[in-house]
Design a protein around this motif. Structure first.
Motif, PDB file in Angstrom:
ATOM      1  N   ILE A  21      -1.622  -6.279  -5.057  1.00 53.47           N
ATOM      2  CA  ILE A  21      -1.077  -5.150  -5.823  1.00 53.47           C
ATOM      3  C   ILE A  21       0.209  -5.603  -6.506  1.00 53.47           C
ATOM      4  CG2 ILE A  21      -0.130  -2.814  -5.676  1.00 53.47           C
ATOM      5  CD1 ILE A  21      -2.040  -2.396  -3.264  1.00 53.47           C
ATOM      6  N   ARG A  22       0.246  -5.450  -7.824  1.00 50.15           N
ATOM      7  CA  ARG A  22       1.386  -5.949  -8.595  1.00 50.15           C
ATOM      8  C   ARG A  22       2.486  -4.912  -8.722  1.00 50.15           C
ATOM      9  NH1 ARG A  22      -1.617  -8.235 -13.826  1.00 50.15           N
ATOM     10  NH2 ARG A  22      -2.031  -6.030 -13.984  1.00 50.15           N
ATOM     11  N   ALA A  23       3.663  -5.393  -9.058  1.00 48.76           N
ATOM     12  CA  ALA A  23       4.843  -4.588  -9.377  1.00 48.76           C
ATOM     13  C   ALA A  23       5.455  -3.888  -8.165  1.00 48.76           C
ATOM     14  CB  ALA A  23       4.547  -3.569 -10.476  1.00 48.76           C
ATOM     15  N   ALA A  24       4.908  -4.129  -6.980  1.00 49.92           N
ATOM     16  CA  ALA A  24       5.456  -3.490  -5.782  1.00 49.92           C
ATOM     17  C   ALA A  24       5.190  -4.365  -4.563  1.00 49.92           C
ATOM     18  CB  ALA A  24       4.828  -2.116  -5.577  1.00 49.92           C
ATOM     19  N   ASP A  25       6.045  -4.224  -3.588  1.00 48.15           N
ATOM     20  CA  ASP A  25       5.800  -4.824  -2.268  1.00 48.15           C
ATOM     21  C   ASP A  25       5.202  -3.712  -1.432  1.00 48.15           C
ATOM     22  OD1 ASP A  25       6.899  -7.393  -2.863  1.00 48.15           O
ATOM     23  OD2 ASP A  25       8.879  -6.461  -2.809  1.00 48.15           O
ATOM     24  N   TRP A  26       3.947  -3.837  -1.071  1.00 45.00           N
ATOM     25  CA  TRP A  26       3.169  -2.743  -0.523  1.00 45.00           C
ATOM     26  C   TRP A  26       2.603  -3.110   0.830  1.00 45.00           C
ATOM     27  CZ3 TRP A  26       4.258   1.228  -3.235  1.00 45.00           C
ATOM     28  CH2 TRP A  26       3.528   2.404  -3.116  1.00 45.00           C
ATOM     29  N   GLU A  27       2.603  -2.163   1.759  1.00 43.52           N
ATOM     30  CA  GLU A  27       1.955  -2.337   3.059  1.00 43.52           C
ATOM     31  C   GLU A  27       0.936  -1.225   3.239  1.00 43.52           C
ATOM     32  OE1 GLU A  27       4.474  -3.935   6.439  1.00 43.52           O
ATOM     33  OE2 GLU A  27       5.946  -2.848   5.204  1.00 43.52           O
ATOM     34  N   ILE A  28      -0.223  -1.595   3.754  1.00 43.80           N
ATOM     35  CA  ILE A  28      -1.315  -0.643   3.945  1.00 43.80           C
ATOM     36  C   ILE A  28      -1.688  -0.647   5.417  1.00 43.80           C
ATOM     37  CG2 ILE A  28      -3.717  -0.141   3.371  1.00 43.80           C
ATOM     38  CD1 ILE A  28      -3.095  -1.518   0.641  1.00 43.80           C
ATOM     39  N   PHE A  29      -1.750   0.549   5.996  1.00 45.58           N
ATOM     40  CA  PHE A  29      -2.073   0.700   7.410  1.00 45.58           C
ATOM     41  C   PHE A  29      -3.262   1.642   7.554  1.00 45.58           C
ATOM     42  CE2 PHE A  29       2.510   0.074   6.944  1.00 45.58           C
ATOM     43  CZ  PHE A  29       2.711  -1.052   7.731  1.00 45.58           C
ATOM     44  N   PRO A  30      -4.482   1.102   7.688  1.00 47.89           N
ATOM     45  CA  PRO A  30      -5.633   1.987   7.921  1.00 47.89           C
ATOM     46  C   PRO A  30      -5.398   2.807   9.188  1.00 47.89           C
ATOM     47  CG  PRO A  30      -6.369  -0.217   7.338  1.00 47.89           C
ATOM     48  CD  PRO A  30      -4.880  -0.298   7.575  1.00 47.89           C
ATOM     49  N   THR A  31      -5.784   4.086   9.154  1.00 50.44           N
ATOM     50  CA  THR A  31      -5.521   4.979  10.281  1.00 50.44           C
ATOM     51  C   THR A  31      -6.761   5.261  11.125  1.00 50.44           C
ATOM     52  OG1 THR A  31      -5.846   6.897   8.846  1.00 50.44           O
ATOM     53  CG2 THR A  31      -3.582   6.097   9.123  1.00 50.44           C
ATOM     54  N   THR A  32      -7.900   4.711  10.742  1.00 52.58           N
ATOM     55  CA  THR A  32      -9.119   4.855  11.536  1.00 52.58           C
ATOM     56  C   THR A  32      -9.800   3.502  11.638  1.00 52.58           C
ATOM     57  OG1 THR A  32     -10.495   5.385   9.622  1.00 52.58           O
ATOM     58  CG2 THR A  32      -9.521   7.241  10.782  1.00 52.58           C
ATOM     59  N   LYS A  33     -10.625   3.370  12.637  1.00 54.60           N
ATOM     60  CA  LYS A  33     -11.415   2.149  12.783  1.00 54.60           C
ATOM     61  C   LYS A  33     -12.559   2.194  11.785  1.00 54.60           C
ATOM     62  CE  LYS A  33     -10.383   1.307  17.591  1.00 54.60           C
ATOM     63  NZ  LYS A  33     -10.909   1.051  18.923  1.00 54.60           N
ATOM     64  N   MET A  50      -1.746  -2.166 -15.975  1.00 56.04           N
ATOM     65  CA  MET A  50      -2.362  -0.981 -15.374  1.00 56.04           C
ATOM     66  C   MET A  50      -3.199  -1.443 -14.192  1.00 56.04           C
ATOM     67  SD  MET A  50      -3.421   1.443 -18.575  1.00 56.04           S
ATOM     68  CE  MET A  50      -4.309   0.233 -19.515  1.00 56.04           C
ATOM     69  N   GLN A  51      -3.217  -0.625 -13.163  1.00 56.11           N
ATOM     70  CA  GLN A  51      -4.015  -0.918 -11.981  1.00 56.11           C
ATOM     71  C   GLN A  51      -4.718   0.346 -11.525  1.00 56.11           C
ATOM     72  OE1 GLN A  51      -2.047  -4.165  -9.320  1.00 56.11           O
ATOM     73  NE2 GLN A  51      -0.596  -2.523  -9.530  1.00 56.11           N
ATOM     74  N   ARG A  52      -5.922   0.169 -11.042  1.00 55.70           N
ATOM     75  CA  ARG A  52      -6.650   1.258 -10.401  1.00 55.70           C
ATOM     76  C   ARG A  52      -6.980   0.780  -9.003  1.00 55.70           C
ATOM     77  NH1 ARG A  52     -11.631   2.648  -8.817  1.00 55.70           N
ATOM     78  NH2 ARG A  52     -12.182   4.837  -8.893  1.00 55.70           N
ATOM     79  N   LEU A  53      -6.649   1.600  -8.018  1.00 54.91           N
ATOM     80  CA  LEU A  53      -6.859   1.243  -6.623  1.00 54.91           C
ATOM     81  C   LEU A  53      -7.830   2.232  -5.991  1.00 54.91           C
ATOM     82  CD1 LEU A  53      -3.250   1.324  -6.865  1.00 54.91           C
ATOM     83  CD2 LEU A  53      -4.013  -0.638  -5.594  1.00 54.91           C
ATOM     84  N   HIS A  54      -8.746   1.718  -5.200  1.00 58.51           N
ATOM     85  CA  HIS A  54      -9.684   2.584  -4.485  1.00 58.51           C
ATOM     86  C   HIS A  54      -9.964   1.970  -3.116  1.00 58.51           C
ATOM     87  CE1 HIS A  54     -12.891   5.396  -3.683  1.00 58.51           C
ATOM     88  NE2 HIS A  54     -13.645   4.381  -3.335  1.00 58.51           N
ATOM     89  N   GLU A  55      -9.784   2.779  -2.074  1.00 59.16           N
ATOM     90  CA  GLU A  55     -10.012   2.317  -0.705  1.00 59.16           C
ATOM     91  C   GLU A  55     -11.008   3.244  -0.016  1.00 59.16           C
ATOM     92  OE1 GLU A  55      -6.851   3.595  -1.487  1.00 59.16           O
ATOM     93  OE2 GLU A  55      -5.973   1.741  -2.224  1.00 59.16           O
ATOM     94  N   ARG A  69      10.643  -3.400 -12.742  1.00 60.16           N
ATOM     95  CA  ARG A  69       9.336  -2.774 -12.997  1.00 60.16           C
ATOM     96  C   ARG A  69       9.460  -1.271 -12.818  1.00 60.16           C
ATOM     97  NH1 ARG A  69       6.354  -6.023 -15.788  1.00 60.16           N
ATOM     98  NH2 ARG A  69       4.796  -4.441 -15.509  1.00 60.16           N
ATOM     99  N   LYS A  70       8.626  -0.532 -13.475  1.00 63.03           N
ATOM    100  CA  LYS A  70       8.506   0.920 -13.317  1.00 63.03           C
ATOM    101  C   LYS A  70       7.068   1.213 -12.931  1.00 63.03           C
ATOM    102  CE  LYS A  70      12.623   1.804 -15.012  1.00 63.03           C
ATOM    103  NZ  LYS A  70      13.600   1.141 -14.231  1.00 63.03           N
ATOM    104  N   VAL A  71       6.863   2.193 -12.074  1.00 65.36           N
ATOM    105  CA  VAL A  71       5.518   2.559 -11.634  1.00 65.36           C
ATOM    106  C   VAL A  71       5.304   4.042 -11.881  1.00 65.36           C
ATOM    107  CG1 VAL A  71       3.982   2.752  -9.649  1.00 65.36           C
ATOM    108  CG2 VAL A  71       5.422   0.736  -9.902  1.00 65.36           C
ATOM    109  N   ILE A  72       4.174   4.370 -12.478  1.00 65.82           N
ATOM    110  CA  ILE A  72       3.753   5.757 -12.667  1.00 65.82           C
ATOM    111  C   ILE A  72       2.391   5.871 -12.007  1.00 65.82           C
ATOM    112  CG2 ILE A  72       3.133   7.536 -14.330  1.00 65.82           C
ATOM    113  CD1 ILE A  72       4.951   6.047 -16.344  1.00 65.82           C
TER     114      ILE A  72
END
Length: 92
Positions: A21-33, A50-55, A69-72
């Motif tokens: 993921i660009r323009a940010a330092d990001w951490e992702i923590f899934p909450t279910t197995k 531009m980025q589109r994210l889908h999990e 950087r700026k994020v919207i």
């Protein structure tokens, strides 16, 4: 001047996903197995990323935008919007 381009990535590892993921330092923590799956679409224009994210799994995300950087962000799913709106009201 670079030519506009785009890329689509598929991930099964949340650590590799958050690093892409660009323009940010990001951490992702899934909450279910379950099996983590994510898709990241990146579009590169001359002065705009531009980025589109889908999990697939519910998660908590924490991050900071990198200097210069700026994020919207836009919530594009009604269900996610409703959850975010309820959370915002609780935090207010």
């Amino acid at each position: 001047m670079k030519m506009p381009s785009s890329q689509i990535f598929a991930f099964r590892d949340p650590f590799l996903y958050q690093a892409a993921i660009r323009a940010a330092d990001w951490e992702i923590f899934p909450t279910t197995k379950g099996e983590f799956r994510a898709e990241l679409t990146q579009i590169n224009l001359n002065k705009l990323w531009m980025q589109r994210l889908h999990e697939t799994l519910p998660q908590v995300q924490v991050g900071t935008v990198r200097p210069g950087r700026k994020v919207i962000g836009f919530l594009t799913d009604v269900e996610i919007f409703n959850i975010a709106a309820r959370t915002f009201r609780l935090v207010r």
